[in-house]
Design an enzyme around this catalytic site. Structure first.
Site, PDB file in Angstrom:
ATOM      1  N   GLY A 137      -2.923 -30.354  20.154  1.00 18.28           N
ATOM      2  CA  GLY A 137      -3.968 -29.981  21.421  1.00 18.28           C
ATOM      3  C   GLY A 137      -4.649 -28.246  21.285  1.00 18.28           C
ATOM      4  O   GLY A 137      -3.750 -27.376  21.018  1.00 18.28           O
ATOM      5  N   CYS A 138      -5.472 -27.540  21.746  1.00 24.96           N
ATOM      6  CA  CYS A 138      -5.864 -26.674  22.111  1.00 24.96           C
ATOM      7  C   CYS A 138      -5.224 -25.232  22.801  1.00 24.96           C
ATOM      8  O   CYS A 138      -3.990 -25.111  21.903  1.00 24.96           O
ATOM      9  CB  CYS A 138      -7.182 -26.284  22.644  1.00 24.96           C
ATOM     10  N   TYR A 139      -4.311 -25.846  24.734  1.00 26.31           N
ATOM     11  CA  TYR A 139      -3.616 -25.807  25.205  1.00 26.31           C
ATOM     12  C   TYR A 139      -2.502 -25.156  24.198  1.00 26.31           C
ATOM     13  O   TYR A 139      -1.461 -24.267  24.529  1.00 26.31           O
ATOM     14  CB  TYR A 139      -3.552 -25.929  26.209  1.00 26.31           C
TER      15      TYR A 139
END
Lengths: 344, 344, 344, 344
Positions: free
Chosen positions: D147-149
């Site tokens: 994921g990005c976070y």
């Protein structure tokens, strides 16, 4: 004055609530929404928390609403407003419609551009661009509140048209609007990620504010005219800048142009004449009912360029609606509208 | 090819560095900045960290730079570029100037609008709007790279002017630019808090890109013409949309308009014809060298409206400069410019 | 009440003018600016056109200003405010300073963080976080108006500290501010093109609001504590969101947390308790004096997270200053501050 | 290499298309979309006009797609990806899934946070945070792209956890993301007018990236840990800044912290160590696959604060997916990913 708002969950309804929260002579009785009937205002619009304890009513109760109200603001989609307006008018309630249904004197023009039959053509509605139609608004039972682009554009051009200073068919209006003008309904065009750092035109030559501008300018010209109107979406929430081009008639001096603006707006509170050579900025009107005007003479081409800035949700919608309400009820026109713009 | 950049700390210089970082046939030799001489590129522009190990040189060493370079890009302020350009040209180095000094064939026009005497009027410079002056660019020793507004506007109008489809003196250009167009120099107009959710026009009738557009359109019209040009500041960093209005000559059909665009740009890679009725959006060109065009016929008024979108720092500055560099050195014009736009 | 503003051309001065334009009991006598002495307010801030006819005076005339004023708001840089404050206080004028000079009870703390000797340490100034120090403000001759980050952060944490619900040295404040917090002075950090679509932290561990927050929380804890404070710049003009983390003491229930907020703020107009699980949004406070609070219990980690949103220029500066002014003069605390937030 | 993209009309699919357009060794065979089957790519994404002539296929033809492809990128919603992944894997195609289905080694954790039974738990999928799991990725048949976070946060904390420099249960991650992270699906939270000049937290304590971060940090700690994770929506399109807090163990020196970062990332191309005291800015990574890291020691509180900036759609999604693709096929990891960030 007892006031209700019919169709209050779009941005213009919301803005009406914001403004009326500070209006000393308007008591809000009913607020309706068909999609959110029964919900609390503060739940939908947390920013209005502590201003309104109302829950949302339904249009079903329009008779009850009419009986309880001196005036009703309508925030329904076009086509629906006139149905409600008819009932309210017949009940003797003053009506201010923020949509298009009551803006056209010729219902054929309405039907041609909006593709709906008009069911209340004999309403005797008045076009509510307050500064230019104030006397009619005073006596009106129903006011068709102008569109956002149209308010900015007509205020910019009326002085020149009225004095006969420009070639009527040379008018080109290049207008730029913040995205709130597209409303609260979801669409890819108003999706944050799509419109951020983006800019585009839309509806070139076909935007429905075109005939509205033509109707008003024709009034002041005393003869029909046709304009080019191009709207653009700007990556900001509020604000309209209308850049209006026209060819000056031969021999018209810059001073004659200045004088035309002074003559028409010198005594107006909400039209601020920044003057020849000035650059209105939308942010200097944000949250307020002002229309700021500046104008320029391009001597190389013989054109005049008028720049007109408003907050599309205030002078372009809810603010002007309250201004009309004040006029209709004999109040000081500025009541509830004296907030300074929110800058920066 | 050995390449240097003179005056690299403004946004166009920075953008050149970004683009040239991906150019397989350009080796960067010298990069100068008078205000930051001695500093490391990566210290000033951390985003270029890991692309450049250079430290900034000074203009003082222009002879050395000339000796070491096949081509020099100039990013100096107008008035200063031609002094450097003269020295470089005499040393036999190919020059691409991103400012105004080499854009005008008639140095009197330059001097009238820029208020500086021209010291290199016999340079034989070529105007570098690549698609329209490609043959001249091929042979040029000095290229005056076009302005951002002018690139968007000339590409929009050239097909119509060339085919004689419009009334020449009816042209009005309403242009909108992101704030990077105002440069990296600090000013209240580019202060974040002032320009955020704000919109305004500036320099109405007096912007220096006006004579540049007129020069090019005059070339294609075969006779002089005068335009109205109004620039606006839009609250975004990159992107220009130019909305161009003109009256069609009697009898011109929509198909003739379509054909004019096809004929001029049908084979061009960097001009994308979105077609009649289309709405170019600046973000669809962001970070790329494309110019997207759409056009509309307003039958009610007999006008044609052309919409032209570019990234002002790429096709409007550094990208077109690299395109010209490629043409001057016989490379594939697209070398180093094949990145897809950064959307969304 | 006769009121003057000393140092009015920054954003807090400007915002004071906006708010006081709608204050029924404050008459503005003098407005000063050293950089723009003699200029008309409306020339500097066109949005205030039609609200103020004043021209800007100079600090040179401080005696005259003192003689003519019941209260003076100071918007000068730190270090300069106390020099003016001393003169004004000695002349018997009530002073509200919007900078840091009067915020610290211990002038050594001030001198350590601000690197200037304090020249008015015996002023008996009161810290003006109105909800928490109201009784002292009532009796104060000089009020040190709190910083923007500090207002949001202290209001968020005071209930928990006061009730002893959290581990004192576990407090971490991650705060995010719009760019107006950096002021009107030009800098690359506030340059539109640099900050647009950008986000970064600054002054980690060293921001001057840190000791201010610690001073207030120490007051409520009854013992000293040390916090981590990290400010961030967000690409918007107005608004602060403070995200505050702390470890709950063993056995503290969610209900005890709720109760702490209710007990301290249940009767406050300007603190809106959105409740446990709620997400305050800065825009819902924009242009208003509200502080919106929501809180969350993370049961996995035993932490409480409090979210606090304000408009940094209103509750974080000029609005709270007017609130303090009202308290000092025995007016209804809300006078002039009843505007609904400008949403959207 | 023959490559297909399954589920390509969200932002990660679109970004894959942008990046792969410049990848010299990937030939795009099939691109699918169930909602737009049959449409041309250039019609949906005009910015990709001139890069792709494909029309969109359907998942119905997964067998055909598998047969024609060496690798498939999956951009389907969680729950759907594993169904497709299973078929593709069984057909011997290498799979890179950009959603959550293949990110967890323990399918119970997946099922608990995502509320769907896992149908491909024996896939032997590898977690694709390339810098930290490169050897496993080399040999993987299926990669679960992070994921990005999580990418931003794990890269920030891994060096400290690995070296045992911090108290494991003191970790707090305060993360801020541009709105593109919320996807292309319409919602009021991503409506331009609502999010512009707005800022808020969401999903405090409950965001699904939490267990993903915990899984990776547990790997490096050698023992389980629990973190606090708070995501925020920032009014910009692209970019994540993750601000990570942890308590240093007693006696850990600043130099030991520096060394931990050097040791882990000194040889990495895509992790740029800006150093102790530095402030990464999201815009300096925009459009690129870089993760920029800066760290700070707060001596007053004994904490370390790590700042981590990425472009959420590139290093946080499609860029890292291509990086993994390169590793899986033995290509230079940087192939197709060498673009400099788009600044400003």
């Amino acid at each position: 004055m007892k006031v209700s708002i019919v169709g209050a969950t779009g941005y213009t309804g919301e803005e009406l609530l914001r403004i009326l929260a500070g209006h000393p002579q308007a008591e809000i009785i009913h607020i309706t929404s068909e999609s959110r009937t029964g919900a609390a205002i503060a739940g939908i619009y947390p920013h209005l928390n502590s201003f309104y304890q109302h829950t949302l009513d339904s249009l079903q109760d329009l008779d009850k609403i009419a009986a309880a109200s001196d005036a009703v603001f309508i925030g329904l989609p076009h086509g629906h407003a006139m149905a409600a307006g008819k009932i309210l008018a017949e009940a003797g309630v003053k009506v201010i419609d923020l949509g298009a249904d009551y803006r056209f004197r010729d219902s054929k023009v309405y039907e041609q551009w909006y593709k709906v039959p008009h069911v209340h053509a004999d309403a005797g509605a008045v076009y509510g661009l307050t500064e230019l139609y104030r006397e009619q608004v005073k006596a009106a039972a129903i006011v068709g509140n102008p569109g956002c682009y149209t308010t900015a554009s007509i205020l910019a051009l009326a002085p020149l048209v009225k004095r006969g200073l420009i070639e009527l068919n040379s008018v080109i209006i290049d207008a730029k609007s913040g995205v709130s003008g597209a409303g609260r309904g979801l669409s890819l065009n108003s999706h944050f990620t799509e419109m951020f750092e983006n800019l585009k035109a839309y509806n070139v030559g076909g935007h429905r504010h075109t005939p509205e501008i033509e109707q008003a300018l024709t009034d002041f010209a005393g003869q029909p005219l046709t304009i080019s109107f191009t709207p653009h979406l700007i990556p900001m929430a509020r604000g309209i800048l209308s850049t209006c081009y026209a060819s000056l008639k031969a021999g018209v001096t810059p001073e004659a142009v200045d004088e035309a603006f002074q003559a028409l707006y010198g005594g107006e509170y909400f039209v601020r004449l920044l003057g020849r050579g000035a650059y209105p900025a939308t942010k200097q009107t944000r949250g307020s009912n002002f229309c700021d005007l500046g104008w320029h003479i391009d001597e190389r081409t013989g054109r005049v360029i008028v720049l007109s800035a408003i907050d599309n949700l205030v002078k372009g919608a809810a603010g002007q609606a309250v201004q009309n309400f004040n006029v209709m009820f004999g109040l000081d026109e500025r009541t509830g509208l004296l907030q300074a713009p929110l800058y920066p």
